[in-house]
Design a protein around this motif. Sequence first.
Motif, PDB file in Angstrom:
ATOM      1  N   PRO A 168       0.912  -1.277  -0.077  1.00  0.00           N
ATOM      2  CA  PRO A 168       0.030  -0.076   0.125  1.00  0.00           C
ATOM      3  C   PRO A 168       1.069   1.226   0.071  1.00  0.00           C
ATOM      4  O   PRO A 168       2.016   1.390   0.572  1.00  0.00           O
ATOM      5  N   ASP A 169       0.324   2.220  -0.666  1.00  0.00           N
ATOM      6  CA  ASP A 169       1.289   3.575  -1.076  1.00  0.00           C
ATOM      7  C   ASP A 169       1.792   4.119   0.332  1.00  0.00           C
ATOM      8  O   ASP A 169       2.928   4.711   0.179  1.00  0.00           O
ATOM      9  N   PHE A 170       1.120   4.112   1.643  1.00  0.00           N
ATOM     10  CA  PHE A 170       1.704   4.780   2.709  1.00  0.00           C
ATOM     11  C   PHE A 170       3.190   4.279   2.972  1.00  0.00           C
ATOM     12  O   PHE A 170       3.795   4.734   3.548  1.00  0.00           O
ATOM     13  N   TRP A 171       3.424   2.771   2.509  1.00  0.00           N
ATOM     14  CA  TRP A 171       4.783   2.160   2.914  1.00  0.00           C
ATOM     15  C   TRP A 171       5.813   3.172   2.201  1.00  0.00           C
ATOM     16  O   TRP A 171       6.928   3.251   2.680  1.00  0.00           O
ATOM     17  N   TYR A 172       5.565   3.059   0.905  1.00  0.00           N
ATOM     18  CA  TYR A 172       6.681   3.709  -0.042  1.00  0.00           C
ATOM     19  C   TYR A 172       5.860   4.427  -1.088  1.00  0.00           C
ATOM     20  O   TYR A 172       5.609   4.023  -2.234  1.00  0.00           O
TER      21      TYR A 172
END
Length: 206
Positions: A81-85
């Motif tokens: 998911p985008d919040f990781w990277y």
Amino acid sequence: MALELYLDLYSQPCRSVYIFAKKNNIPFDLRRLSLLDGEQYGEEFGKINMIRKAPALRDGDFCLAESIAILLYLAEKFQTPDFWYPADLQQRARVNEYLSWQHMAIRMHGSKMFWLRLLIPKVLGVEVPQDKLDAALEDLNGSLKLIEENSSRTALHRRRPHLIGRPGRHCGGHAARGLRPGCFRGETQAERLEGQSPGRHRKGAV
Ligand SMILES: N[C@@H](CCC(=O)N[C@@H](CS)C(=O)NCC(=O)O)C(=O)O
């Protein structure tokens, strides 16, 4: 063949990789490595990682060393998911900034605490002078304070609190998500291991 991760969970960068893979339900075979037993010097591991440090990854014919490179490989391969990277250029740059900074800050100071509070006294049986402990703790606190101050100040934090954690909880607070707090947690969870016996060991093998 499943992706393989060669890890010793006493090692901070190994824990970052482990936590990240588990949190993202990434399928992997855990290849346990005992650094204290000197298993990094074995023939099999030498083929996986010629610099003989953990963590290491094998994905088919492809082998990779360095925790940050492994984290980024996993994030990209498994499209976490985008919040990781984040895909956004500047948000991604902010994560890269932390990942570059932490080597000589949290990583270095956290690792020193691990040696001074666990490995030297409990494994090698040598008493560490209090002034050395105090100095190491001061260095670590300096880095933690920087993270706290930076987290509470940035506008980015207000818009995307999960990227860098919540103010006052370092970036390893429970509510924090993303590669930065993930990497931070791996570094700071050594305290939890301190009550456990490292098991068999060989002096000076780490
Ligand atoms: N920069 C590397 C550091 C790897 C590293 O130093 N690993 C240590 C454990 S924390 C290790 O394998 N030590 C074994 C040795 O030096 O023989 C990373 O982030 O992966």
